[in-house]
Design a protein around this motif. Structure first.
Motif, PDB file in Angstrom:
ATOM      1  N   CYS A  64       0.983  -1.053   0.151  1.00  0.00           N
ATOM      2  CA  CYS A  64       0.045   0.012   0.150  1.00  0.00           C
ATOM      3  C   CYS A  64       0.805   1.365  -0.027  1.00  0.00           C
ATOM      4  O   CYS A  64       0.633   2.219  -0.883  1.00  0.00           O
ATOM      5  CB  CYS A  64      -0.891   0.109   1.327  1.00  0.00           C
ATOM      6  N   ALA A  71      -5.910  -0.206  -5.022  1.00  0.00           N
ATOM      7  CA  ALA A  71      -7.192  -0.224  -4.153  1.00  0.00           C
ATOM      8  C   ALA A  71      -6.946  -1.828  -3.630  1.00  0.00           C
ATOM      9  O   ALA A  71      -7.292  -1.915  -2.524  1.00  0.00           O
ATOM     10  CB  ALA A  71      -8.363  -0.192  -4.911  1.00  0.00           C
ATOM     11  N   ARG A  72      -6.449  -2.581  -4.464  1.00  0.00           N
ATOM     12  CA  ARG A  72      -6.583  -4.172  -3.886  1.00  0.00           C
ATOM     13  C   ARG A  72      -5.663  -4.413  -2.837  1.00  0.00           C
ATOM     14  O   ARG A  72      -5.886  -5.274  -2.124  1.00  0.00           O
ATOM     15  CB  ARG A  72      -6.616  -5.261  -5.114  1.00  0.00           C
ATOM     16  N   PHE A  74      -5.120  -2.344  -0.233  1.00  0.00           N
ATOM     17  CA  PHE A  74      -5.635  -2.107   0.800  1.00  0.00           C
ATOM     18  C   PHE A  74      -6.652  -2.946   1.290  1.00  0.00           C
ATOM     19  O   PHE A  74      -6.944  -3.200   2.518  1.00  0.00           O
ATOM     20  CB  PHE A  74      -6.222  -0.519   0.879  1.00  0.00           C
ATOM     21  N   ILE A  75      -7.379  -3.503   0.219  1.00  0.00           N
ATOM     22  CA  ILE A  75      -8.453  -4.684   0.598  1.00  0.00           C
ATOM     23  C   ILE A  75      -7.583  -5.802   1.186  1.00  0.00           C
ATOM     24  O   ILE A  75      -7.844  -6.238   2.376  1.00  0.00           O
ATOM     25  CB  ILE A  75      -9.141  -5.015  -0.444  1.00  0.00           C
ATOM     26  N   LEU A  94      -8.323   0.276   5.703  1.00  0.00           N
ATOM     27  CA  LEU A  94      -9.150   0.100   4.583  1.00  0.00           C
ATOM     28  C   LEU A  94      -9.814   1.608   4.150  1.00  0.00           C
ATOM     29  O   LEU A  94      -9.654   1.711   3.055  1.00  0.00           O
ATOM     30  CB  LEU A  94     -10.463  -0.761   4.940  1.00  0.00           C
ATOM     31  N   GLY A  97      -7.543   3.852   2.149  1.00  0.00           N
ATOM     32  CA  GLY A  97      -7.239   3.682   0.736  1.00  0.00           C
ATOM     33  C   GLY A  97      -7.517   4.656  -0.214  1.00  0.00           C
ATOM     34  O   GLY A  97      -8.103   5.632   0.242  1.00  0.00           O
ATOM     35  N   THR A 100     -11.100   5.447  -5.281  1.00  0.00           N
ATOM     36  CA  THR A 100     -11.440   4.493  -6.268  1.00  0.00           C
ATOM     37  C   THR A 100     -11.992   3.283  -5.467  1.00  0.00           C
ATOM     38  O   THR A 100     -12.698   2.598  -5.830  1.00  0.00           O
ATOM     39  CB  THR A 100     -10.492   3.928  -6.977  1.00  0.00           C
ATOM     40  N   LEU A 101     -11.661   3.051  -3.978  1.00  0.00           N
ATOM     41  CA  LEU A 101     -12.251   1.855  -3.514  1.00  0.00           C
ATOM     42  C   LEU A 101     -13.827   2.133  -3.541  1.00  0.00           C
ATOM     43  O   LEU A 101     -14.495   0.874  -3.293  1.00  0.00           O
ATOM     44  CB  LEU A 101     -11.818   1.770  -1.983  1.00  0.00           C
ATOM     45  N   ASP A 104     -15.723  -0.513  -5.577  1.00  0.00           N
ATOM     46  CA  ASP A 104     -15.222  -1.860  -5.223  1.00  0.00           C
ATOM     47  C   ASP A 104     -16.277  -2.445  -4.299  1.00  0.00           C
ATOM     48  O   ASP A 104     -16.479  -2.090  -3.387  1.00  0.00           O
ATOM     49  CB  ASP A 104     -13.914  -2.002  -4.963  1.00  0.00           C
ATOM     50  N   PHE A 107     -14.773  -3.854  -1.378  1.00  0.00           N
ATOM     51  CA  PHE A 107     -14.605  -2.583  -0.102  1.00  0.00           C
ATOM     52  C   PHE A 107     -15.796  -2.562   0.755  1.00  0.00           C
ATOM     53  O   PHE A 107     -15.852  -2.653   1.918  1.00  0.00           O
ATOM     54  CB  PHE A 107     -14.422  -1.161  -0.763  1.00  0.00           C
ATOM     55  N   HIS A 108     -17.137  -2.468   0.119  1.00  0.00           N
ATOM     56  CA  HIS A 108     -18.230  -2.273   0.668  1.00  0.00           C
ATOM     57  C   HIS A 108     -18.574  -3.547   1.577  1.00  0.00           C
ATOM     58  O   HIS A 108     -19.118  -3.654   2.764  1.00  0.00           O
ATOM     59  CB  HIS A 108     -19.428  -2.213  -0.214  1.00  0.00           C
TER      60      HIS A 108
END
Length: 154
Positions: A64, A71-72, A74-75, A94, A97, A100-101, A104, A107-108
């Motif tokens: 990160c 973003a991925r 951070f996930i 998270l 991040g 753009t998350l 996704d 993310f949610h």
């Protein structure tokens, strides 16, 4: 073996479902090459598959920092933190991040899991609904996800 061969070998071990061997291969890289993005990505996958959550959380956070718009990473880093039992740190990481998350569904979904575990039911439900709107297939995972158990009890 040169570094490219080592990376290919590590990837081959991962494809065979042998993450410990992949980690051994990656350890033979030079210190400089072990810190390159692709080596770190392979290491993260191997650590996650080996359930080495603390190491994976460290590797994920390093990725990160190296690639703050990815973003991925951070996930993955947040998920690993959650697996260590530090759900608050997972939520906070998270949320650090890239913007753009928000686009996704994972993310949610993941933030819903963290919020549910932390007792913030209302926000968890909101994020979970958003995840389902974006990717209906997540409903199947949610039915068996123990992190979301509190949301199933109405």
């Amino acid at each position: 073996m040169d570094d490219l061969q080592i990376m290919r070998s590590a990837l081959g071990w991962l494809e065979l479902g042998l993450p410990e061997e992949a980690l051994s291969e990656l350890a033979s890289l030079s210190a400089r090459d072990r810190m390159r993005r692709h080596a770190l990505e392979l290491r993260l996958i191997a650590e996650m598959e080996s359930h080495r959550w603390n190491a994976a959380a460290d590797t994920g956070r390093l990725l990160c920092l190296k690639e703050p718009k990815e973003a991925r990473f951070f996930i993955h880093a947040a998920y690993c933190l959650h697996e260590t039992g530090d759900t608050l740190a997972a939520r906070d990481w998270l949320l650090r991040g890239p913007a753009t998350l928000i686009e996704d569904p994972l993310f949610h979904y993941n933030i819903a899991c963290y919020l549910a575990v932390l007792g913030d039911r209302k926000r968890a439900e909101s994020h979970l609904e958003r995840a389902f709107e974006m990717d209906a297939s997540l409903r199947v995972s949610a039915q068996e996800d123990t992190d979301l158990a509190a949301l199933h009890k109405k």
